[in-house]
Design a protein around this motif. Structure first.
Motif, PDB file in Angstrom:
ATOM      1  N   THR A  66       0.839  -1.207   0.000  1.00 61.07           N
ATOM      2  CA  THR A  66       0.000   0.000   0.000  1.00 61.07           C
ATOM      3  C   THR A  66       0.871   1.253   0.000  1.00 61.07           C
ATOM      4  O   THR A  66       2.073   1.204   0.251  1.00 61.07           O
ATOM      5  N   SER A  67       0.206   2.372  -0.260  1.00 56.09           N
ATOM      6  CA  SER A  67       0.856   3.682  -0.202  1.00 56.09           C
ATOM      7  C   SER A  67       0.450   4.377   1.080  1.00 56.09           C
ATOM      8  O   SER A  67      -0.470   3.952   1.783  1.00 56.09           O
ATOM      9  N   SER A  68       1.162   5.446   1.365  1.00 56.31           N
ATOM     10  CA  SER A  68       0.826   6.197   2.570  1.00 56.31           C
ATOM     11  C   SER A  68      -0.536   6.868   2.460  1.00 56.31           C
ATOM     12  O   SER A  68      -1.180   7.148   3.472  1.00 56.31           O
ATOM     13  N   ARG A  69      -0.970   7.123   1.231  1.00 58.22           N
ATOM     14  CA  ARG A  69      -2.274   7.767   1.032  1.00 58.22           C
ATOM     15  C   ARG A  69      -3.408   6.785   1.296  1.00 58.22           C
ATOM     16  O   ARG A  69      -4.404   7.144   1.908  1.00 58.22           O
ATOM     17  N   VAL A  70      -3.285   5.543   0.806  1.00 51.02           N
ATOM     18  CA  VAL A  70      -4.348   4.535   0.959  1.00 51.02           C
ATOM     19  C   VAL A  70      -3.729   3.310   1.651  1.00 51.02           C
ATOM     20  O   VAL A  70      -3.286   2.362   0.982  1.00 51.02           O
ATOM     21  N   PRO A  71      -3.704   3.316   2.981  1.00 54.23           N
ATOM     22  CA  PRO A  71      -3.031   2.198   3.683  1.00 54.23           C
ATOM     23  C   PRO A  71      -3.922   0.997   3.963  1.00 54.23           C
ATOM     24  O   PRO A  71      -3.430  -0.046   4.392  1.00 54.23           O
ATOM     25  N   TYR A  72      -5.244   1.128   3.716  1.00 53.84           N
ATOM     26  CA  TYR A  72      -6.147   0.065   4.129  1.00 53.84           C
ATOM     27  C   TYR A  72      -6.782  -0.587   2.899  1.00 53.84           C
ATOM     28  O   TYR A  72      -7.505   0.073   2.139  1.00 53.84           O
ATOM     29  N   LEU A  73      -6.499  -1.911   2.720  1.00 54.35           N
ATOM     30  CA  LEU A  73      -7.076  -2.688   1.622  1.00 54.35           C
ATOM     31  C   LEU A  73      -7.571  -4.021   2.168  1.00 54.35           C
ATOM     32  O   LEU A  73      -6.908  -4.647   3.004  1.00 54.35           O
ATOM     33  N   GLN A  74      -8.734  -4.480   1.686  1.00 53.47           N
ATOM     34  CA  GLN A  74      -9.307  -5.774   2.084  1.00 53.47           C
ATOM     35  C   GLN A  74      -9.935  -6.447   0.879  1.00 53.47           C
ATOM     36  O   GLN A  74     -10.519  -5.766   0.026  1.00 53.47           O
ATOM     37  N   LEU A  75      -9.814  -7.786   0.836  1.00 53.85           N
ATOM     38  CA  LEU A  75     -10.549  -8.602  -0.143  1.00 53.85           C
ATOM     39  C   LEU A  75     -11.531  -9.430   0.653  1.00 53.85           C
ATOM     40  O   LEU A  75     -11.137 -10.236   1.509  1.00 53.85           O
ATOM     41  N   VAL A  76     -12.840  -9.252   0.398  1.00 51.39           N
ATOM     42  CA  VAL A  76     -13.908  -9.894   1.152  1.00 51.39           C
ATOM     43  C   VAL A  76     -14.719 -10.758   0.202  1.00 51.39           C
ATOM     44  O   VAL A  76     -15.085 -10.306  -0.901  1.00 51.39           O
TER      45      VAL A  76
ATOM     46  N   TYR B  84     -12.138  -3.616  -0.773  1.00 48.06           N
ATOM     47  CA  TYR B  84     -12.325  -2.342  -0.089  1.00 48.06           C
ATOM     48  C   TYR B  84     -10.971  -1.631   0.012  1.00 48.06           C
ATOM     49  O   TYR B  84      -9.985  -2.241   0.472  1.00 48.06           O
ATOM     50  N   ALA B  85     -10.959  -0.379  -0.425  1.00 52.34           N
ATOM     51  CA  ALA B  85      -9.759   0.457  -0.294  1.00 52.34           C
ATOM     52  C   ALA B  85     -10.157   1.706   0.473  1.00 52.34           C
ATOM     53  O   ALA B  85     -11.152   2.367   0.126  1.00 52.34           O
ATOM     54  N   ALA B  86      -9.414   2.042   1.512  1.00 55.97           N
ATOM     55  CA  ALA B  86      -9.827   3.165   2.378  1.00 55.97           C
ATOM     56  C   ALA B  86      -8.620   3.940   2.863  1.00 55.97           C
ATOM     57  O   ALA B  86      -7.487   3.451   2.890  1.00 55.97           O
ATOM     58  N   MET B  87      -8.916   5.154   3.297  1.00 56.09           N
ATOM     59  CA  MET B  87      -7.922   6.040   3.897  1.00 56.09           C
ATOM     60  C   MET B  87      -8.621   6.843   4.982  1.00 56.09           C
ATOM     61  O   MET B  87      -9.847   7.005   4.977  1.00 56.09           O
ATOM     62  N   SER B  88      -7.863   7.282   5.960  1.00 60.12           N
ATOM     63  CA  SER B  88      -8.452   8.100   7.017  1.00 60.12           C
ATOM     64  C   SER B  88      -8.922   9.431   6.431  1.00 60.12           C
ATOM     65  O   SER B  88      -8.288  10.008   5.553  1.00 60.12           O
ATOM     66  N   ARG B  89     -10.040   9.902   6.926  1.00 62.18           N
ATOM     67  CA  ARG B  89     -10.564  11.175   6.434  1.00 62.18           C
ATOM     68  C   ARG B  89      -9.600  12.303   6.816  1.00 62.18           C
ATOM     69  O   ARG B  89      -9.173  12.399   7.973  1.00 62.18           O
ATOM     70  N   PRO B  90      -9.237  13.176   5.846  1.00 60.99           N
ATOM     71  CA  PRO B  90      -8.330  14.291   6.153  1.00 60.99           C
ATOM     72  C   PRO B  90      -8.901  15.179   7.247  1.00 60.99           C
ATOM     73  O   PRO B  90     -10.121  15.348   7.383  1.00 60.99           O
ATOM     74  N   ASP B  91      -7.987  15.807   8.010  1.00 57.89           N
ATOM     75  CA  ASP B  91      -8.418  16.643   9.131  1.00 57.89           C
ATOM     76  C   ASP B  91      -9.274  17.825   8.682  1.00 57.89           C
ATOM     77  O   ASP B  91     -10.190  18.255   9.396  1.00 57.89           O
ATOM     78  N   LEU B  92      -8.978  18.366   7.489  1.00 59.97           N
ATOM     79  CA  LEU B  92      -9.761  19.522   7.024  1.00 59.97           C
ATOM     80  C   LEU B  92     -11.223  19.178   6.820  1.00 59.97           C
ATOM     81  O   LEU B  92     -12.099  20.040   6.942  1.00 59.97           O
TER      82      LEU B  92
END
Length: 435
Positions: free
Chosen positions: A53-63, A129-137
């Motif tokens: 993964t990259s630092s932008r999208v660190p969360y990946l799952q295969l369900v 599923y590919a996810a990233m934490s919501r930016p603080d802004l």
């Protein structure tokens, strides 16, 4: 101005907030969609290796279809399925922001295509599923705080700039107001300060000075006129009083003759007063205007003056002006009477067109008027020696009235050079060019 600035900056701030939020969300979902698509394209076995993964999208799952996690990235290892979102085949990629357990994720759910599902899982559908934490802004009010602070700063800066600009702009106006307030009727010679340039303030100063100059000229003319009036009326009033006193002191004298002399003096005074009123009303009073045929008017006035020297007319056609017929007729009658008093044989009257002007010329063959006296004769109560001799009862207002009428009609009345006699020339705008 400040209120409008606040409204404008507020609208801009709201627009910036919406655009920034939409841009961040779009870019974030584009990253998660790209990460999900690239992982699906790299799958070669039913249980793919843990994705990088990259630092932008660190969360990946295969369900799988039963909701079990087949493989996950290191950041999502040990997690239950990140979402229950299961896109259909006709809309295989869907994105949303979802929050749970105090954590908000920007997530993309991508259904594996049917062809890939057949090859890897015997047709069993799988979801990535590919996810990233919501930016603080997006998760805080920091963006709104920054925008609000910027709006307030811009408003304060605008208010200060407007205050400085308006103060600098109105400073000359305030100076002019103070200078105008110091000007009195007894001293109209003062002028307001005129700033350089050709902006609105400079034009206002020039207009104010021009108005003051006209007012000063009018007041000076009024003073001079009042002085001349008092001088001219003092003599007949003194004569009238003397006549009445003699009638009282010498009752045995011819009372009828004394009354006739007094009446004659009173009539002269009345004529002078009426002419003075006429002169004052020409420039200031209202008047009725209409198209006037100067050639026909000259013929009418020449016909009325048959008792004097002959009048020879030379008139052109369609010499029409817009003006007051009675006043213009009075000018022609006065000029004709004046010329007949001084001519030797005949008076020549010419009415013609010259460019956009009507030109009326009244020429006599008398002794003429010296160049140094040609402007003086148009001043009220000014009478040359020859004029007093030929018309002792005259008031000296006739030519002044004639010039005032010409100027009230946007024209001129002058005495021009001639080989013999006096040549009075009046020029008026023709009706089709007059504005």
């Amino acid at each position: 101005m400040v209120v409008l600035s606040v409204l404008g900056y507020t609208a801009i701030g709201i627009g910036v907030d919406v655009i920034v939020r939409a841009t961040i969300e779009r870019d974030s979902f584009q990253d998660t969609q790209r990460a999900a698509t690239e992982w699906i394209g790299a799958m070669r076995s039913p249980v793919p290796a843990q994705p990088v993964t990259s630092s932008r999208v660190p969360y990946l799952q295969l369900v799988d279809s039963l909701g079990s996690v087949v493989t996950a990235s290191q950041g999502a290892e040990g997690w239950p399925p990140m979402s229950t979102l299961r896109p259909p085949y006709n809309n295989r990629i869907q994105s949303r922001t979802q929050c749970a357990n105090g954590r908000c994720l920007m997530l993309t759910a991508s259904r594996v295509s049917q062809q890939e599902a057949d090859q890897l899982w015997n047709g069993d559908t799988h979801i990535v599923y590919a996810a990233m934490s919501r930016p603080d802004l997006l998760g805080t009010a920091r963006l709104e705080f920054l925008i609000t602070a910027s709006v307030l700063a811009a408003t304060i800066l605008t208010a200060w700039a407007v205050w400085v600009l308006v103060g600098r702009t109105l400073r000359p106006v305030e100076a002019m107001r103070g200078q105008v307030a110091e000007i009195t009727v007894s001293d109209l010679s003062r002028r307001v300060s005129q700033p350089p340039g050709d902006d609105e303030i400079a034009r206002l100063a020039r207009t104010a000075n021009q108005t003051l100059a006209r007012l000063e000229h009018a007041m000076e003319r009024q003073r001079r006129f009042g002085s001349m009036v008092s001088h001219e009326l003092r003599r007949p009033l003194t004569g009238l009083r003397t006549q009445l006193e003699e009638a009282l002191l010498f009752p045995d004298a011819d009372q009828s003759r004394a009354l006739q002399d007094a009446l004659s003096t009173a009539e002269h005074m009345q004529a002078v007063i009426e002419e003075m009123l006429m002169l004052a009303q020409i420039s200031t009073g209202t008047r009725t205007v209409e198209p006037v045929d100067l050639a026909g008017l000259a013929e009418e006035e020449a016909a009325k003056s048959r008792d004097g020297s002959p009048v020879r007319l030379h008139t052109a056609r369609e010499v029409t002006v817009v003006g007051n017929r009675v006043q213009l007729a009075g000018v022609l009658a006065n000029l004709l009477a004046n010329a007949q008093r001084h001519t030797r044989t005949a008076v020549e009257v010419t009415v013609e067109r010259s460019g956009d002007r009507a030109v009326v010329t009244v020429q006599d063959d008398g002794d003429g008027i010296a160049p140094e006296d040609r402007e003086r004769v148009f001043q009220p109560f000014v009478r040359l020696g020859d004029g007093r001799r030929r018309d002792p009862a005259g008031s000296g207002l006739g030519l002044a009235i004639c010039r005032a009428v010409a100027e009230a009609h946007n024209g001129t009345l002058t005495i021009e050079n001639s080989r013999q006699g006096a040549r009075f020339t009046m020029r008026l705008p023709l009706s089709n060019t007059r504005r």
